[in-house]
Each structure stands twice: as structure tokens, then as C-alpha cells.
Design a protein around this motif. Sequence first.
Motif, PDB file in Angstrom:
ATOM      1  N   VAL A  93     -42.659 -21.227  26.440  1.00  0.00           N
ATOM      2  CA  VAL A  93     -42.539 -22.348  25.507  1.00  0.00           C
ATOM      3  C   VAL A  93     -41.559 -23.387  26.029  1.00  0.00           C
ATOM      4  CG1 VAL A  93     -40.747 -21.188  24.137  1.00  0.00           C
ATOM      5  CG2 VAL A  93     -42.123 -22.999  23.094  1.00  0.00           C
ATOM      6  N   SER A  94     -41.915 -24.656  25.835  1.00  0.00           N
ATOM      7  CA  SER A  94     -41.041 -25.781  26.161  1.00  0.00           C
ATOM      8  C   SER A  94     -40.980 -26.701  24.943  1.00  0.00           C
ATOM      9  CB  SER A  94     -41.572 -26.570  27.359  1.00  0.00           C
ATOM     10  OG  SER A  94     -41.658 -25.757  28.514  1.00  0.00           O
ATOM     11  N   PHE A  95     -39.811 -27.284  24.719  1.00  0.00           N
ATOM     12  CA  PHE A  95     -39.614 -28.179  23.578  1.00  0.00           C
ATOM     13  C   PHE A  95     -39.388 -29.605  24.073  1.00  0.00           C
ATOM     14  CE2 PHE A  95     -38.262 -23.960  22.309  1.00  0.00           C
ATOM     15  CZ  PHE A  95     -38.918 -23.790  21.096  1.00  0.00           C
ATOM     16  N   THR A  96     -40.100 -30.550  23.469  1.00  0.00           N
ATOM     17  CA  THR A  96     -39.921 -31.954  23.861  1.00  0.00           C
ATOM     18  C   THR A  96     -38.613 -32.486  23.287  1.00  0.00           C
ATOM     19  OG1 THR A  96     -41.124 -32.817  21.947  1.00  0.00           O
ATOM     20  CG2 THR A  96     -42.414 -32.310  23.909  1.00  0.00           C
ATOM     21  N   GLU A  97     -37.988 -33.383  24.044  1.00  0.00           N
ATOM     22  CA  GLU A  97     -36.707 -33.943  23.636  1.00  0.00           C
ATOM     23  C   GLU A  97     -36.742 -35.455  23.472  1.00  0.00           C
ATOM     24  OE1 GLU A  97     -33.873 -32.618  26.490  1.00  0.00           O
ATOM     25  OE2 GLU A  97     -34.185 -30.477  26.057  1.00  0.00           O
ATOM     26  N   TYR A  98     -37.798 -36.098  23.955  1.00  0.00           N
ATOM     27  CA  TYR A  98     -37.898 -37.549  23.862  1.00  0.00           C
ATOM     28  C   TYR A  98     -39.350 -37.960  24.104  1.00  0.00           C
ATOM     29  CZ  TYR A  98     -37.458 -36.810  28.906  1.00  0.00           C
ATOM     30  OH  TYR A  98     -37.621 -36.342  30.190  1.00  0.00           O
ATOM     31  N   ALA A  99     -39.674 -39.198  23.773  1.00  0.00           N
ATOM     32  CA  ALA A  99     -41.027 -39.714  23.988  1.00  0.00           C
ATOM     33  C   ALA A  99     -41.369 -39.674  25.479  1.00  0.00           C
ATOM     34  CB  ALA A  99     -41.139 -41.139  23.464  1.00  0.00           C
ATOM     35  N   GLY A 100     -42.508 -39.124  25.809  1.00  0.00           N
ATOM     36  CA  GLY A 100     -42.926 -39.004  27.195  1.00  0.00           C
ATOM     37  C   GLY A 100     -42.565 -37.673  27.831  1.00  0.00           C
ATOM     38  N   TYR A 142     -50.172 -18.685  28.464  1.00  0.00           N
ATOM     39  CA  TYR A 142     -50.231 -19.929  27.712  1.00  0.00           C
ATOM     40  C   TYR A 142     -48.886 -20.649  27.809  1.00  0.00           C
ATOM     41  CZ  TYR A 142     -54.400 -17.901  25.600  1.00  0.00           C
ATOM     42  OH  TYR A 142     -55.639 -17.333  25.405  1.00  0.00           O
ATOM     43  N   HIS A 143     -48.948 -21.951  28.079  1.00  0.00           N
ATOM     44  CA  HIS A 143     -47.734 -22.782  28.058  1.00  0.00           C
ATOM     45  C   HIS A 143     -47.749 -23.546  26.736  1.00  0.00           C
ATOM     46  CE1 HIS A 143     -44.853 -25.637  30.399  1.00  0.00           C
ATOM     47  NE2 HIS A 143     -44.436 -25.393  29.167  1.00  0.00           N
ATOM     48  N   ILE A 144     -46.801 -23.246  25.877  1.00  0.00           N
ATOM     49  CA  ILE A 144     -46.727 -23.885  24.564  1.00  0.00           C
ATOM     50  C   ILE A 144     -45.785 -25.079  24.651  1.00  0.00           C
ATOM     51  CG2 ILE A 144     -46.403 -23.487  22.100  1.00  0.00           C
ATOM     52  CD1 ILE A 144     -48.309 -21.475  23.356  1.00  0.00           C
ATOM     53  N   ILE A 145     -46.270 -26.248  24.264  1.00  0.00           N
ATOM     54  CA  ILE A 145     -45.446 -27.453  24.184  1.00  0.00           C
ATOM     55  C   ILE A 145     -45.196 -27.738  22.706  1.00  0.00           C
ATOM     56  CG2 ILE A 145     -45.282 -29.922  24.685  1.00  0.00           C
ATOM     57  CD1 ILE A 145     -45.263 -28.304  27.204  1.00  0.00           C
ATOM     58  N   VAL A 146     -43.938 -27.728  22.296  1.00  0.00           N
ATOM     59  CA  VAL A 146     -43.604 -27.907  20.885  1.00  0.00           C
ATOM     60  C   VAL A 146     -42.825 -29.210  20.688  1.00  0.00           C
ATOM     61  CG1 VAL A 146     -42.406 -26.939  18.874  1.00  0.00           C
ATOM     62  CG2 VAL A 146     -43.451 -25.406  20.572  1.00  0.00           C
ATOM     63  N   ASN A 147     -43.352 -30.049  19.820  1.00  0.00           N
ATOM     64  CA  ASN A 147     -42.611 -31.225  19.365  1.00  0.00           C
ATOM     65  C   ASN A 147     -42.043 -30.876  17.990  1.00  0.00           C
ATOM     66  OD1 ASN A 147     -41.623 -33.632  18.424  1.00  0.00           O
ATOM     67  ND2 ASN A 147     -43.429 -34.844  18.925  1.00  0.00           N
ATOM     68  N   LYS A 148     -40.791 -30.434  17.982  1.00  0.00           N
ATOM     69  CA  LYS A 148     -40.179 -29.971  16.728  1.00  0.00           C
ATOM     70  C   LYS A 148     -40.088 -31.075  15.686  1.00  0.00           C
ATOM     71  CE  LYS A 148     -36.490 -28.323  18.808  1.00  0.00           C
ATOM     72  NZ  LYS A 148     -35.190 -27.623  19.024  1.00  0.00           N
ATOM     73  N   MET A 149     -40.054 -32.341  16.146  1.00  0.00           N
ATOM     74  CA  MET A 149     -39.903 -33.466  15.233  1.00  0.00           C
ATOM     75  C   MET A 149     -41.235 -34.006  14.728  1.00  0.00           C
ATOM     76  SD  MET A 149     -36.774 -33.430  14.978  1.00  0.00           S
ATOM     77  CE  MET A 149     -36.685 -34.812  13.834  1.00  0.00           C
ATOM     78  N   VAL A 162     -50.039 -35.040  26.933  1.00  0.00           N
ATOM     79  CA  VAL A 162     -50.536 -33.866  27.640  1.00  0.00           C
ATOM     80  C   VAL A 162     -51.904 -34.125  28.255  1.00  0.00           C
ATOM     81  CG1 VAL A 162     -51.314 -31.472  27.321  1.00  0.00           C
ATOM     82  CG2 VAL A 162     -49.152 -32.238  26.323  1.00  0.00           C
ATOM     83  N   VAL A 163     -52.785 -34.799  27.512  1.00  0.00           N
ATOM     84  CA  VAL A 163     -54.126 -35.108  28.015  1.00  0.00           C
ATOM     85  C   VAL A 163     -54.040 -35.861  29.336  1.00  0.00           C
ATOM     86  CG1 VAL A 163     -56.146 -36.581  27.613  1.00  0.00           C
ATOM     87  CG2 VAL A 163     -55.346 -35.031  25.822  1.00  0.00           C
ATOM     88  N   ASN A 164     -53.103 -36.807  29.432  1.00  0.00           N
ATOM     89  CA  ASN A 164     -52.978 -37.604  30.654  1.00  0.00           C
ATOM     90  C   ASN A 164     -52.622 -36.760  31.871  1.00  0.00           C
ATOM     91  OD1 ASN A 164     -53.031 -40.843  30.615  1.00  0.00           O
ATOM     92  ND2 ASN A 164     -52.609 -40.080  28.555  1.00  0.00           N
ATOM     93  N   ALA A 191     -43.360 -34.556  26.942  1.00  0.00           N
ATOM     94  CA  ALA A 191     -44.437 -33.562  27.000  1.00  0.00           C
ATOM     95  C   ALA A 191     -45.201 -33.658  28.319  1.00  0.00           C
ATOM     96  CB  ALA A 191     -45.394 -33.745  25.827  1.00  0.00           C
ATOM     97  N   GLY A 192     -45.471 -34.882  28.743  1.00  0.00           N
ATOM     98  CA  GLY A 192     -46.170 -35.071  30.013  1.00  0.00           C
ATOM     99  C   GLY A 192     -45.359 -34.577  31.194  1.00  0.00           C
ATOM    100  N   LYS A 193     -44.079 -34.842  31.167  1.00  0.00           N
ATOM    101  CA  LYS A 193     -43.209 -34.401  32.269  1.00  0.00           C
ATOM    102  C   LYS A 193     -43.108 -32.882  32.339  1.00  0.00           C
ATOM    103  CE  LYS A 193     -40.315 -38.569  32.385  1.00  0.00           C
ATOM    104  NZ  LYS A 193     -40.848 -39.022  33.689  1.00  0.00           N
ATOM    105  N   LEU A 194     -43.155 -32.218  31.202  1.00  0.00           N
ATOM    106  CA  LEU A 194     -43.026 -30.764  31.157  1.00  0.00           C
ATOM    107  C   LEU A 194     -44.172 -30.043  31.857  1.00  0.00           C
ATOM    108  CD1 LEU A 194     -41.720 -30.296  27.501  1.00  0.00           C
ATOM    109  CD2 LEU A 194     -40.452 -29.794  29.605  1.00  0.00           C
ATOM    110  N   ILE A 195     -45.324 -30.691  31.946  1.00  0.00           N
ATOM    111  CA  ILE A 195     -46.472 -30.044  32.601  1.00  0.00           C
ATOM    112  C   ILE A 195     -46.940 -30.825  33.828  1.00  0.00           C
ATOM    113  CG2 ILE A 195     -47.258 -28.953  30.457  1.00  0.00           C
ATOM    114  CD1 ILE A 195     -49.486 -31.126  30.405  1.00  0.00           C
ATOM    115  N   GLU A 196     -46.085 -31.693  34.331  1.00  0.00           N
ATOM    116  CA  GLU A 196     -46.463 -32.555  35.456  1.00  0.00           C
ATOM    117  C   GLU A 196     -46.881 -31.747  36.677  1.00  0.00           C
ATOM    118  OE1 GLU A 196     -45.123 -37.037  36.294  1.00  0.00           O
ATOM    119  OE2 GLU A 196     -43.511 -35.556  36.171  1.00  0.00           O
ATOM    120  N   ASN A 197     -46.191 -30.643  36.938  1.00  0.00           N
ATOM    121  CA  ASN A 197     -46.489 -29.815  38.116  1.00  0.00           C
ATOM    122  C   ASN A 197     -47.009 -28.441  37.698  1.00  0.00           C
ATOM    123  OD1 ASN A 197     -45.454 -31.783  40.060  1.00  0.00           O
ATOM    124  ND2 ASN A 197     -43.440 -31.279  39.226  1.00  0.00           N
TER     125      ASN A 197
END
Length: 294
Positions: A35-42, A2-9, A71-73, A44-50
Motif C-alpha cells: 500500500v502507498s498513500f498519496t500526499e499531494y496532487a500528482g 496488488y499495489h493499493i494506492i490510497v487517497n486518504k483525503m 494512475v490511468v496515465n 499517485a502517478g509518481k508512486l507507480i511510475e516505475n
Amino acid sequence: MYHIIVNKMAGNGKGLRMWKETEKFLVKRSVTYHVSFTEYAGHAGKLIENIDENLIHAVVVVGGDGTIHEVVNKLVHKSVALGIVPAGSGNDLARSLRVPFDVEGALSRILKGSYQLIDVPKAGKEHFISIAGLGFDGKVAEVTNRSKSKRLLNKLGLGGLSYVLNIFRVLFTYQPSDISVAVDGRLHEFEDVWLIAVANLPFYGGGIMICPDACGNDGALDICVVSGIGRWELLFVFPLAFKGKHIKHRNVTMLRGAVIKVSPNSAMVMQCDGEVVQSGTTVFSVEEKALKIF
């Protein structure tokens, strides 16, 4: 894995608290994850782009509808499924799909491994999962996303109220527009339109059931048009939308179709899953059963 995407904010810090609970649950169950943590708007998508579809079983978002939207995109038509641990202020996708709002319930649902295939609509080239709104609600989303009241209410655990409060802020300055709506080639003309909601699922705005009959696997989109109504009467109609009872009002028109073209005669703000996007004349379509979701 599982790849967990976390938006801490998410939820003004609720995301971090729910991640800590998530981490404890996964460790206790000996679940393999990254696990990956988002740092800015957009981000999350970049973290799973590939994303490696042979390695990753599912992407699990610990965050709100905005993070899920990103993520859906990236997951449309992929073999990787989407899981949700609701940690935003509105959590309308979770509400529509009846995902539990607690960490244990949400993760237990994901670990069972039973996914469903749901439709993914497009607004122009932008995928969304729940609802796109043009006009009044797009403007409310824009104001809400940058408002201090949203951050304050999130701290109090009342994040869903921020959308409601900003409805009143926008109500007395918003100017309705005339709009043409073509549904599967059939043209409908509306004057003094306050809002158009194009829905794959019923809820938006933190629990407003704007299109109560919307179903995410029927190959169609439900459309709600509110037009020709005064400001004060709109205040009366608005509370009815929390139970989906507004659809019987004379100034509310409900439509359904697979391809919708919305042509406003003036600029309108549009939101997709609560995220403000570019608008203008927009064609909405449906990619059927294009996303695996727990």
C-alpha cells in the motif's frame, strides 16, 4: 501482488474510511498487497511510475476520479490491470462501469480476476478515461475543485451535489464562445457554445449522463455540443442530462468520431476526468483497448 494506492483525503476523508475497510477485507482474505498513500496532487502517478509488471498484478485505487486519472496515465498499454474502490465525491468511472460502491463488492469484483480491455482517449498528450469537457463544464470543474461547498457536502455524504451547486454559480457569469469542431476530418462550426464534452464513457459531474451512448470499447469518442441557448433555457435542459434526455433538445448536437479537433476562438477551461488541464486548440484521439480494468 496488488499495489493499493490510497487517497486518504478523497471524498473529504472518505478515502481513509474506505481504506480501513479495504485493509480488513484483504487481511481476512489473505491477499498479498503493498500500500502507498498519496500526499499531494500528482503523487499517485509518481508512486507507480516505475511499476514492475512482472511483480504487480494490479493497481487498486482507493480514491476518486482524480486519483484514477493520474494512475490511468501510467498504466496505458501495460500488462498491469486497474481496480477501483470508489471513494471520491463523484465516482463517475465506477458508475459508468457499474463497479459496486461498497468495499466488499468492489474488491470481490477485482479478486475474481476477470478484466476487460477499454479504450483510453487522449487530449493532446494527456490521457483520460471518462470525459474531457471544454467551456462551461471545465469552468464548473475548476470552481468545484477549490470550493468550500465540496468539502462540506463530502462530509454530509452528498459530494456529487457540489458540481450541481457550482453550475448555478458559474451560469450567470460564463460567456459562450464560437468553436470549430473537426470530426474525422469533417468540419462543424458552432456559435455561442456553452460546452463541448468529448466522452469515452457516459457519466461525469457526479452522475450527469452527458453522452448516454458512449462506449469504452468501440474505438470512437462521443461528442456533445451545447450551443446557441439562453441561460434560462439551459437551466431547463440541465436536469434532463441526468437521464441522458437532453440529447433531443434542438440546441444539443451529438457527434461521434475517432479523431476530433476542437478549435475555440477564445480561451476555454478544459477538464479531463474532473481535473483541470491546459487547453486551447486540442486534438482528441483514441488508443483502442489500451487499459486492463476490472
